[in-house]
Design a protein around this motif. Structure first.
Motif, PDB file in Angstrom:
ATOM      1  N   VAL A  85      81.059  77.890  73.441  1.00 59.75           N
ATOM      2  CA  VAL A  85      80.255  77.196  74.438  1.00 59.75           C
ATOM      3  C   VAL A  85      78.898  76.884  73.828  1.00 59.75           C
ATOM      4  N   ASP A  86      78.440  75.669  74.009  1.00 59.86           N
ATOM      5  CA  ASP A  86      77.188  75.230  73.406  1.00 59.86           C
ATOM      6  C   ASP A  86      76.017  75.628  74.295  1.00 59.86           C
ATOM      7  N   LEU A  87      75.336  76.698  73.929  1.00 58.75           N
ATOM      8  CA  LEU A  87      74.206  77.174  74.697  1.00 58.75           C
ATOM      9  C   LEU A  87      73.093  76.139  74.726  1.00 58.75           C
ATOM     10  N   GLU A  88      72.828  75.515  73.585  1.00 57.57           N
ATOM     11  CA  GLU A  88      71.757  74.523  73.514  1.00 57.57           C
ATOM     12  C   GLU A  88      72.017  73.375  74.483  1.00 57.57           C
ATOM     13  N   TYR A  89      73.255  72.935  74.559  1.00 56.72           N
ATOM     14  CA  TYR A  89      73.613  71.854  75.497  1.00 56.72           C
ATOM     15  C   TYR A  89      73.399  72.295  76.936  1.00 56.72           C
ATOM     16  N   ALA A  90      73.827  73.523  77.253  1.00 56.10           N
ATOM     17  CA  ALA A  90      73.697  74.028  78.621  1.00 56.10           C
ATOM     18  C   ALA A  90      72.233  74.125  79.032  1.00 56.10           C
ATOM     19  N   VAL A  91      71.397  74.641  78.125  1.00 57.83           N
ATOM     20  CA  VAL A  91      69.970  74.760  78.431  1.00 57.83           C
ATOM     21  C   VAL A  91      69.355  73.379  78.628  1.00 57.83           C
ATOM     22  N   ALA A  92      69.700  72.436  77.746  1.00 62.90           N
ATOM     23  CA  ALA A  92      69.151  71.080  77.856  1.00 62.90           C
ATOM     24  C   ALA A  92      69.562  70.429  79.176  1.00 62.90           C
ATOM     25  N   LYS A  93      70.787  70.644  79.579  1.00 62.50           N
ATOM     26  CA  LYS A  93      71.286  70.054  80.827  1.00 62.50           C
ATOM     27  C   LYS A  93      70.512  70.580  82.028  1.00 62.50           C
ATOM     28  N   VAL A  94      70.319  71.900  82.063  1.00 57.17           N
ATOM     29  CA  VAL A  94      69.612  72.486  83.204  1.00 57.17           C
ATOM     30  C   VAL A  94      68.132  72.130  83.155  1.00 57.17           C
ATOM     31  N   LEU A  95      67.547  72.075  81.958  1.00 64.65           N
ATOM     32  CA  LEU A  95      66.143  71.678  81.846  1.00 64.65           C
ATOM     33  C   LEU A  95      65.929  70.254  82.341  1.00 64.65           C
ATOM     34  N   SER A  96      66.921  69.391  82.151  1.00 67.64           N
ATOM     35  CA  SER A  96      66.791  68.017  82.646  1.00 67.64           C
ATOM     36  C   SER A  96      66.726  67.990  84.171  1.00 67.64           C
ATOM     37  N   GLU A  97      67.324  69.002  84.808  1.00 66.09           N
ATOM     38  CA  GLU A  97      67.284  69.114  86.264  1.00 66.09           C
ATOM     39  C   GLU A  97      66.026  69.841  86.730  1.00 66.09           C
ATOM     40  N   MET A  98      65.473  70.689  85.858  1.00 56.73           N
ATOM     41  CA  MET A  98      64.305  71.508  86.197  1.00 56.73           C
ATOM     42  C   MET A  98      63.267  71.395  85.079  1.00 56.73           C
ATOM     43  N   PRO A  99      62.720  70.217  84.842  1.00 52.81           N
ATOM     44  CA  PRO A  99      61.835  70.014  83.681  1.00 52.81           C
ATOM     45  C   PRO A  99      60.545  70.809  83.745  1.00 52.81           C
ATOM     46  N   GLU A 100      60.178  71.296  84.927  1.00 53.28           N
ATOM     47  CA  GLU A 100      58.925  72.038  85.061  1.00 53.28           C
ATOM     48  C   GLU A 100      59.013  73.460  84.558  1.00 53.28           C
ATOM     49  N   ILE A 101      60.225  73.943  84.256  1.00 51.82           N
ATOM     50  CA  ILE A 101      60.421  75.369  84.047  1.00 51.82           C
ATOM     51  C   ILE A 101      59.624  75.908  82.867  1.00 51.82           C
ATOM     52  N   THR A 102      59.641  75.258  81.718  1.00 50.72           N
ATOM     53  CA  THR A 102      58.926  75.808  80.563  1.00 50.72           C
ATOM     54  C   THR A 102      57.429  75.562  80.651  1.00 50.72           C
ATOM     55  N   ILE A 103      57.026  74.502  81.331  1.00 45.91           N
ATOM     56  CA  ILE A 103      55.601  74.225  81.480  1.00 45.91           C
ATOM     57  C   ILE A 103      54.923  75.367  82.226  1.00 45.91           C
ATOM     58  N   ASN A 104      55.564  75.834  83.273  1.00 45.10           N
ATOM     59  CA  ASN A 104      54.974  76.875  84.108  1.00 45.10           C
ATOM     60  C   ASN A 104      55.221  78.276  83.573  1.00 45.10           C
ATOM     61  N   GLN A 105      56.257  78.468  82.776  1.00 43.07           N
ATOM     62  CA  GLN A 105      56.682  79.821  82.439  1.00 43.07           C
ATOM     63  C   GLN A 105      56.349  80.247  81.018  1.00 43.07           C
ATOM     64  N   ALA A 106      55.941  79.360  80.146  1.00 48.08           N
ATOM     65  CA  ALA A 106      55.689  79.731  78.749  1.00 48.08           C
ATOM     66  C   ALA A 106      54.209  79.671  78.429  1.00 48.08           C
ATOM     67  N   LYS A 107      53.545  80.807  78.455  1.00 44.97           N
ATOM     68  CA  LYS A 107      52.146  80.880  78.088  1.00 44.97           C
ATOM     69  C   LYS A 107      52.050  81.334  76.638  1.00 44.97           C
ATOM     70  N   THR A 108      51.027  80.876  75.954  1.00 47.61           N
ATOM     71  CA  THR A 108      50.940  81.148  74.516  1.00 47.61           C
ATOM     72  C   THR A 108      50.246  82.461  74.194  1.00 47.61           C
ATOM     73  N   SER A 109      49.696  83.119  75.198  1.00 46.99           N
ATOM     74  CA  SER A 109      49.044  84.404  74.938  1.00 46.99           C
ATOM     75  C   SER A 109      49.551  85.443  75.923  1.00 46.99           C
ATOM     76  N   ARG A 110      49.363  86.693  75.588  1.00 45.13           N
ATOM     77  CA  ARG A 110      49.799  87.759  76.466  1.00 45.13           C
ATOM     78  C   ARG A 110      49.010  87.745  77.773  1.00 45.13           C
ATOM     79  N   VAL A 111      49.666  88.189  78.824  1.00 39.94           N
ATOM     80  CA  VAL A 111      48.990  88.344  80.106  1.00 39.94           C
ATOM     81  C   VAL A 111      48.595  89.803  80.218  1.00 39.94           C
ATOM     82  N   VAL A 112      47.297  90.086  80.247  1.00 36.91           N
ATOM     83  CA  VAL A 112      46.829  91.468  80.305  1.00 36.91           C
ATOM     84  C   VAL A 112      45.863  91.606  81.470  1.00 36.91           C
TER      85      VAL A 112
END
Length: 211
Positions: free
Chosen positions: A39-66
């Motif tokens: 099963v192509d994980l990369e394809y599955a992630v890309a497919k769902v990201l196309s439906e939920m494009p906001e997910i990485t914008i809101n969830q991936a911060k470049t520094s630790r949260v302390v």
């Protein structure tokens, strides 16, 4: 006192399963969405990201949260929904989006309920610094091809994956790591009590304090 001779070995994985936390599949030690052979994980992630494009914008911060936000802020039903949808794709499941959304909300509420009960009834809470320490010690050293593939598909570094995107998992790991000894002392195992039944009893005792 804890009954040390009962032979109970509480791994974090077992704890999470027993308490209904962390229902998402994992890569051995690394908590992510698991891929199946062929099963192509990369394809599955890309497919769902196309439906939920906001997910990485809101969830991936470049520094630790302390200690900037409460640990509760790490819990996000949309992120849980994303993971469930990816798992739905790679496992060829037929769950509809409405069901997955409801499940994600329910799982997230369970996380938040556990955090609240632990703090208000048992006096156990965790800080962002403690979560970072848990990730330092238990997560960052584990890297395999699936984890790298998952991070790449999300457009994240491994650092962002561990410290931000999957942070909700590790908040709960850190919490249960502190909470389980407290629960075992409050509700000791009875003589002859089956280990699994004991764990179920602790679970019932814990959630009977629902606020």
């Amino acid at each position: 006192m804890l009954k040390k001779n009962k032979g109970i070995i509480f791994s974090i994985c077992t704890i999470l399963l027993i308490f209904g936390i962390g229902s998402q599949l994992v890569f051995s030690k690394g908590k992510n969405v698991a891929s199946n052979d062929g099963v192509d994980l990369e394809y599955a992630v890309a497919k769902v990201l196309s439906e939920m494009p906001e997910i990485t914008i809101n969830q991936a911060k470049t520094s630790r949260v302390v200690d900037i936000e409460s640990v509760e802020a790490s819990m996000d039903s949309k992120k849980a929904e994303f993971r469930l949808k990816v798992q739905n794709e790679i496992s060829n499941l037929k769950n509809d989006n409405a069901y997955l959304e409801r499940t994600a909300v329910a799982d997230t509420n369970k996380y938040l309920e556990a955090i609240q009960i632990a703090k208000e009834i048992y006096g156990v809470s965790v800080t962002q610094e403690e979560v970072n320490h848990y990730i330092d010690k238990n997560v960052t050293g584990f890297v395999n091809s699936e984890k790298e593939e998952y991070a790449k598909a999300l457009g994240l570094s491994l650092y962002e994956l561990d410290y931000s995107f999957n942070r909700d998992f590790y908040v709960m790991d850190t919490l249960w790591d502190k909470l389980i000894p407290v629960l075992m002392e409050r509700y000791p195992q009875e003589d002859g009590e089956d280990n699994n039944l004991y764990l179920e009893r602790i679970k019932k005792e814990f959630y009977s304090n629902s606020l």
